[in-house]
Design a protein around this motif. Structure first.
Motif, PDB file in Angstrom:
ATOM      1  N   ALA A 100     -36.072  17.336 -16.524  1.00 52.28           N
ATOM      2  CA  ALA A 100     -36.357  15.950 -15.837  1.00 52.28           C
ATOM      3  C   ALA A 100     -36.153  14.812 -16.808  1.00 52.28           C
ATOM      4  CB  ALA A 100     -37.944  15.787 -15.456  1.00 52.28           C
ATOM      5  N   TYR A 101     -36.403  14.979 -18.156  1.00 43.54           N
ATOM      6  CA  TYR A 101     -36.362  13.999 -19.134  1.00 43.54           C
ATOM      7  C   TYR A 101     -34.678  13.614 -19.582  1.00 43.54           C
ATOM      8  CZ  TYR A 101     -41.110  12.822 -19.803  1.00 43.54           C
ATOM      9  OH  TYR A 101     -42.478  12.717 -19.619  1.00 43.54           O
ATOM     10  N   SER A 102     -33.969  14.929 -19.258  1.00 41.44           N
ATOM     11  CA  SER A 102     -32.557  14.658 -19.555  1.00 41.44           C
ATOM     12  C   SER A 102     -31.630  13.871 -18.656  1.00 41.44           C
ATOM     13  CB  SER A 102     -32.010  16.071 -19.588  1.00 41.44           C
ATOM     14  OG  SER A 102     -31.698  16.606 -18.248  1.00 41.44           O
ATOM     15  N   ARG A 103     -32.531  13.674 -17.544  1.00 38.20           N
ATOM     16  CA  ARG A 103     -31.970  12.723 -16.371  1.00 38.20           C
ATOM     17  C   ARG A 103     -31.895  11.279 -16.402  1.00 38.20           C
ATOM     18  NH1 ARG A 103     -28.494  15.667 -13.000  1.00 38.20           N
ATOM     19  NH2 ARG A 103     -29.320  17.749 -12.454  1.00 38.20           N
ATOM     20  N   ALA A 160     -39.597  18.231 -23.768  1.00 38.90           N
ATOM     21  CA  ALA A 160     -39.414  16.721 -23.404  1.00 38.90           C
ATOM     22  C   ALA A 160     -38.556  16.146 -24.351  1.00 38.90           C
ATOM     23  CB  ALA A 160     -40.705  16.082 -23.060  1.00 38.90           C
ATOM     24  N   LEU A 161     -38.766  16.629 -25.510  1.00 43.51           N
ATOM     25  CA  LEU A 161     -38.022  15.669 -26.545  1.00 43.51           C
ATOM     26  C   LEU A 161     -36.597  16.299 -26.550  1.00 43.51           C
ATOM     27  CD1 LEU A 161     -40.633  15.695 -29.459  1.00 43.51           C
ATOM     28  CD2 LEU A 161     -39.839  13.794 -28.054  1.00 43.51           C
ATOM     29  N   ILE A 162     -36.551  17.443 -26.373  1.00 45.73           N
ATOM     30  CA  ILE A 162     -34.874  18.124 -26.221  1.00 45.73           C
ATOM     31  C   ILE A 162     -34.366  17.508 -25.106  1.00 45.73           C
ATOM     32  CG2 ILE A 162     -33.568  20.347 -25.770  1.00 45.73           C
ATOM     33  CD1 ILE A 162     -35.690  21.916 -27.436  1.00 45.73           C
ATOM     34  N   GLY A 163     -35.141  17.220 -24.139  1.00 39.76           N
ATOM     35  CA  GLY A 163     -34.381  16.582 -22.726  1.00 39.76           C
ATOM     36  C   GLY A 163     -34.208  15.238 -23.029  1.00 39.76           C
ATOM     37  N   LEU A 164     -34.958  14.616 -23.661  1.00 41.53           N
ATOM     38  CA  LEU A 164     -34.495  12.950 -24.198  1.00 41.53           C
ATOM     39  C   LEU A 164     -33.438  12.828 -24.837  1.00 41.53           C
ATOM     40  CD1 LEU A 164     -38.200  11.431 -24.542  1.00 41.53           C
ATOM     41  CD2 LEU A 164     -36.526  10.984 -22.952  1.00 41.53           C
TER      42      LEU A 164
END
Length: 300
Positions: A100-103, A160-164
């Motif tokens: 989700a955060y990668s989006r 989340a941090l990896i996604g960001l």
């Protein structure tokens, strides 16, 4: 209608097709091989795009410079790093939050566009970007027991941090590709886009081929056995990338990436129509937000 809009929609459709063929290839080769196919088998088509524009359309070759090469390097490395982090996320049991955060890529592209090349998105564009990002984040967590409060509370989690970080690198690469194409200064936006694609995909092919020769030579044999579907993947992948680069030459990367979220609509349409899969209310709400954001973007 501005030209970049239909080009972006076509590129999103082709990217959805490329993703489906890459998913099939992962059944006969590893993740590294399936990723390499996108670049290595797309390279001949990138060459054809440049030659076709020169010999058939009569557009002169672009003249690369140091600034162009630097931006290509940044974009190519950023894209590979972003893709690696996204694939790495899938190794975790609960990867939905990270995905989700990668989006958040369009939002981050807007930020880096301002920092790197001084482009400021207008208020309407920022609203459209925010709406589409919320939509894809909703879809990403649609099948896990997650609400918005928990989603934001998990911001400091590893996933989340990896996604960001993945979204950051995707955003950087998008802005870098636009900067690379614009730094050519002509002779035509199509040749600028094709040249940027050719140099980028050549660099990525050499880098990934060298990695496989060093770390996993057996993957090369598996790629050779699946050359027919790999060639098709290369064709649709290179054509999609040509579309992205062309759209980002004509328009800010953040706006192109926001409109590109329409790929999620194509994905759901194919899932429902071809595979008879059902989607839940959260996914429907996410799709509706993506459509709403796109309408705001197009009607600006």
């Amino acid at each position: 209608m501005p030209l970049w809009i239909p080009i972006t929609i076509a590129a999103a459709f082709l990217q959805n097709l490329r993703s489906a063929t890459q998913k099939h290839l992962r059944g006969v080769m590893g993740t590294t091989g399936a990723t390499f196919v996108r670049f290595g088998f797309g390279l001949p088509f990138a060459v054809l795009f440049v030659l076709g524009l020169y010999f058939l359309a009569g557009i002169p070759f672009a003249q690369p410079n140091g600034t162009f090469l630097a931006w290509v390097l940044v974009g190519g490395l950023g894209q590979i790093g972003a893709q690696f982090l996204l694939i790495y996320l899938f190794s975790f049991r609960n990867f939905a939050v990270g995905t989700a955060y990668s989006r958040t890529e369009p939002v981050q592209a807007a930020i880096f566009g301002l920092i790197f090349i001084g482009e400021l998105a207008g208020p309407g564009a920022l609203i459209a970007i925010a709406i589409t990002v919320v939509g894809v984040m909703l879809i990403s967590v649609a099948h896990v027991p997650m609400n918005w409060r928990n989603l934001f509370a998990s911001l400091v989690s590893r996933n989340a941090l990896i996604g960001l970080a993945s979204g950051t690198l995707f955003g950087v690469s998008a802005v870098a590709y636009r900067a690379a194409s614009l730094s050519l200064g002509g002779p035509h936006f199509l040749m600028q886009s094709a040249t940027t694609l050719l140099y980028t995909i050549s660099f990525q092919t050499v880098l990934m081929l060298g990695w496989m020769l060093w770390k996993d030579r057996g993957e090369i044999a598996r790629i050779r056995l699946a050359w027919k579907p790999a060639l098709f993947t290369g064709l649709v992948g290179a054509t999609a990338s040509f579309g992205w680069f062309t759209a980002m030459t004509l328009q800010q990367a953040a706006l192109v990436k926001a409109l590109a979220q329409i790929e999620m609509i194509f994905t759901f349409a194919s899932s429902v129509y071809f595979f008879r899969e059902k989607i839940n209310r959260t996914e429907i709400a996410g799709c509706a937000l993506i459509v709403a954001g796109i309408l705001v973007l197009v009607l600006l």
